[in-house]
Every structure is written in C-alpha cells, then in structure tokens.
Write an enzyme that holds these catalytic residues in place. Structure first.
Site, PDB file in Angstrom:
ATOM      1  N   CYS A  16      -0.351   4.402   2.200  1.00 32.30           N
ATOM      2  CA  CYS A  16      -0.539   4.125   3.639  1.00 32.30           C
ATOM      3  C   CYS A  16      -0.246   2.909   4.131  1.00 32.30           C
ATOM      4  O   CYS A  16       0.960   2.428   4.080  1.00 32.30           O
ATOM      5  CB  CYS A  16      -2.040   4.615   4.207  1.00 32.30           C
ATOM      6  SG  CYS A  16      -3.349   3.870   3.223  1.00 32.30           S
ATOM      7  N   SER A  17      -1.315   2.030   4.479  1.00 32.99           N
ATOM      8  CA  SER A  17      -0.876   0.530   5.012  1.00 32.99           C
ATOM      9  C   SER A  17      -1.867  -0.204   5.073  1.00 32.99           C
ATOM     10  O   SER A  17      -2.199  -1.398   5.785  1.00 32.99           O
ATOM     11  CB  SER A  17      -0.518   0.761   6.771  1.00 32.99           C
ATOM     12  OG  SER A  17      -1.645   1.758   7.229  1.00 32.99           O
ATOM     13  N   CYS A  18      -2.877  -0.169   3.757  1.00 32.71           N
ATOM     14  CA  CYS A  18      -4.022  -0.975   3.597  1.00 32.71           C
ATOM     15  C   CYS A  18      -3.631  -2.425   3.602  1.00 32.71           C
ATOM     16  O   CYS A  18      -2.447  -2.682   2.863  1.00 32.71           O
ATOM     17  CB  CYS A  18      -4.804  -0.607   2.401  1.00 32.71           C
ATOM     18  SG  CYS A  18      -5.510   0.842   2.532  1.00 32.71           S
ATOM     19  N   CYS A  24       0.705  -1.196   0.047  1.00 37.72           N
ATOM     20  CA  CYS A  24       0.148   0.093  -0.064  1.00 37.72           C
ATOM     21  C   CYS A  24       0.867   1.408   0.097  1.00 37.72           C
ATOM     22  O   CYS A  24       1.455   1.504   0.901  1.00 37.72           O
ATOM     23  CB  CYS A  24      -0.867   0.101   1.184  1.00 37.72           C
ATOM     24  SG  CYS A  24      -1.781   1.474   1.253  1.00 37.72           S
TER      25      CYS A  24
END
Lengths: 107, 215
Positions: free
Chosen positions: B117-119, B114
């Site tokens: 971000c951090s999906c 991702c």
C-alpha cells in the site's frame, strides 16, 4: 498489473513503467479524508490501518486500479463504517441526495 | 458534542480547490464526514486540527533527527536501537506505528517502500509523494532497486549492497543517510539542510555541502 494467485494489491516484485516523479499538491478534500482516517484510527480507535487496507483490496481489480488514491480511501472508510454499524447505507444515501440538492456554491 | 452538531454547516469554508462539480468520492467524503459530525462521533474542529497537524509534518522533522544523529554518536546509537524513544527526545511523537531507522554505510544502502500500500514514516516525513504510492514504485523497488534509483540520478557502487525494506501498517522505516564528506565544520542547522526527503526514503543520498539546494 497483477498475476494469477496474487491479490490485486500484491504487486511487489512485478514489473512496471518508469516512475512519474512529478510532485503532487494534496487537494483540500484529500487532506480531509486523511484527517478523518487518522481520527478514526488514532483518537477514536474505530478503524485500524489494516481494515482500511483490507477495504481497499476488496474494491476489486477494476476499481483498485482505476480509482485515485483518496477515492479508494474514502470508499474503504465508508464500507468499514457500514460494516461496523457506525453509519447505515440509508443515512449515506439520504445525505448524498441532500448534498446533490444544495446550491452549487463552493463546498 | 451537541455544539459541534450545529456548526457543521460552517466547516467547509476554508481553501477550496474543488472547482466544478464534485466527484462521487468527494461527495461521499462530505456525506461521511457530515454524518460522523452529526452523530457526535467526531467534531469539525478535530478534522481541522488534524489537517493542521498534517501540514505541520514535513521532511524538516526527519532532517532534524538525521542532523542530530550525524553530530551526536550517542544519539545515533539510541536512534538505531529505539527510533521512537530517540525521536521523543527531540519532541517528535512517531506513534502509533513502530519506527525502525536503518543506517546507510560504506557497505549497505537502504531504501524503503510499501509494496502492499503506502505505509510511510509520516510523523517524520509528512505525506508520501505520489511516486512512492505508485504501483510502479511499489512493484519495482524490490525487483530492480538499482534501476529505480537510477531514475533519481542515484548510482550506488556495485560493491555496496542495496537493502530494500518493505513497510507495514505496524512498522515504518526511515533511512539514515550517510553524512556527506566535507561537512565536518557544519553545525546541526546547516547539516539538516543537506537532508532531503528523498535521501530519507533512500532513493537519493544527502546533498553535498556545495550543491545548490532546493527548498
């Protein structure tokens, strides 16, 4: 790590150092932040994941890069709740003062 | 709700790792959570239950899905066509985000990231590891995936394409690793033990059946 024309979060394709692949146990307060967010997004539909991300991106370059992961989350959650009128800055300010006055027992 | 508003003083007893003075952001979390509880927006029990749910999600769930796909071609077909529906067959709810399962083959090796971000496919893999959230992984995975994989000791032959999937808030990916050779005799449980978190992110392949296994 960002470059002109890119948001501070928009780093795909840029260079970087070797990965630090060490595993990290989540601290309990970090899990609470996560659980709060999931409740606000899922069950209560007060926030969306995109709003969380937008709030994080708006922390600005210094904060975005310096803050720890869940620091950014709770900062964004608080900002979003203020924006939506769910909480007010007076309430948060008062609560923080109250917390500071508590005896220093394990929280 | 009124009941909960009077019990908030007792909801911070469990495991504490917050030795020493709290940081500003730890205090902010306390403030926000306590205010939300006092105002009846949510309850302390819900937060606790949320943490329990979180602790219950581990890569073992993803491994269960992968092992089933390896041993049941019809299931695999359904999984690739409609990830959430196939996971639901196994009692795993992947909502609210959509899920796409991408299959590794002799020609294509998939990796997920991702960049913004951090999906991450949390219902199947739990919380993401730190390196997945790091700026270095986010930046480099789409620029030099072979070099990144090399840091995990993974070497993908040059004639195999590497396909990097950039996740979003609405769409998460999980990699379906290739079934290792020499596993024809293994049952689903034994197969699942070969499926690691990192193999479902795509930075490694599944373990060989004789490899030493780390929990």
């Amino acid at each position: 790590m960002s470059e002109p024309g890119r948001g501070v979060h928009d780093i795909g394709g840029l260079g970087g150092d070797a990965l630090d692949r060490s595993e990290h146990e989540h601290e309990f307060w970090e899990k609470r932040v996560d659980a709060l967010m999931m409740l606000l997004v899922g069950k209560y539909e007060i926030l969306t994941v995109d709003e969380l991300r937008r709030g994080i991106e708006q922390l600005g370059e210094g904060a975005y890069e310096e803050l720890a992961y869940y620091d950014r989350w709770i900062a964004s959650i608080a900002a979003n709740l203020l924006e939506k009128g769910v909480l007010t800055s007076e309430e948060i300010g008062r609560k923080l003062e109250e917390i500071d006055e508590r005896p220093p027992v394990a929280s | 709700m009124s009941e909960a508003s009077h019990t908030h003083d007792h909801d911070h007893a469990p495991p504490t790792d917050e030795a020493g003075p709290l940081s500003y952001y730890q205090r902010l979390e306390l403030a926000v959570r306590e205010l939300l509880i006092e105002k009846g927006v949510l309850t302390a029990d819900e937060v606790r239950a949320g943490i329990e749910d979180m602790d219950g999600r581990s890569p073992e769930r993803g491994a269960l899905v992968v092992a089933r796909a390896w041993s049941d071609p019809d299931f695999k077909e359904r999984l690739l066509a409609d990830g959430p529906a196939a996971c639901a067959e196994l009692g795993i709810d992947v909502s609210p985000a959509r899920l796409a399962v991408v299959e590794n083959t002799d020609d294509v090796h998939n990796v997920i990231v991702c960049t913004l971000c951090s999906c991450y496919p949390r219902p199947l893999l739990g919380l993401p590891p730190s390196w997945y959230k790091s700026s270095s992984y986010r930046a480099r995975a789409v620029r030099e995936p072979r070099a990144v994989l090399g840091e995990f000791g993974t070497v993908i032959p040059e004639d195999v394409a590497i396909r990097v999937h950039d996740s979003t808030a609405e769409l998460r990916y999980m990699v379906l690793p290739q079934r290792p050779p020499g596993t024809e005799e293994l049952d689903s449980d034994a197969l699942a033990e070969l499926v690691t978190r990192d193999s479902m992110i795509g930075v490694t392949t599944a373990l060989a059946p004789t490899a030493e296994r780390h929990a």
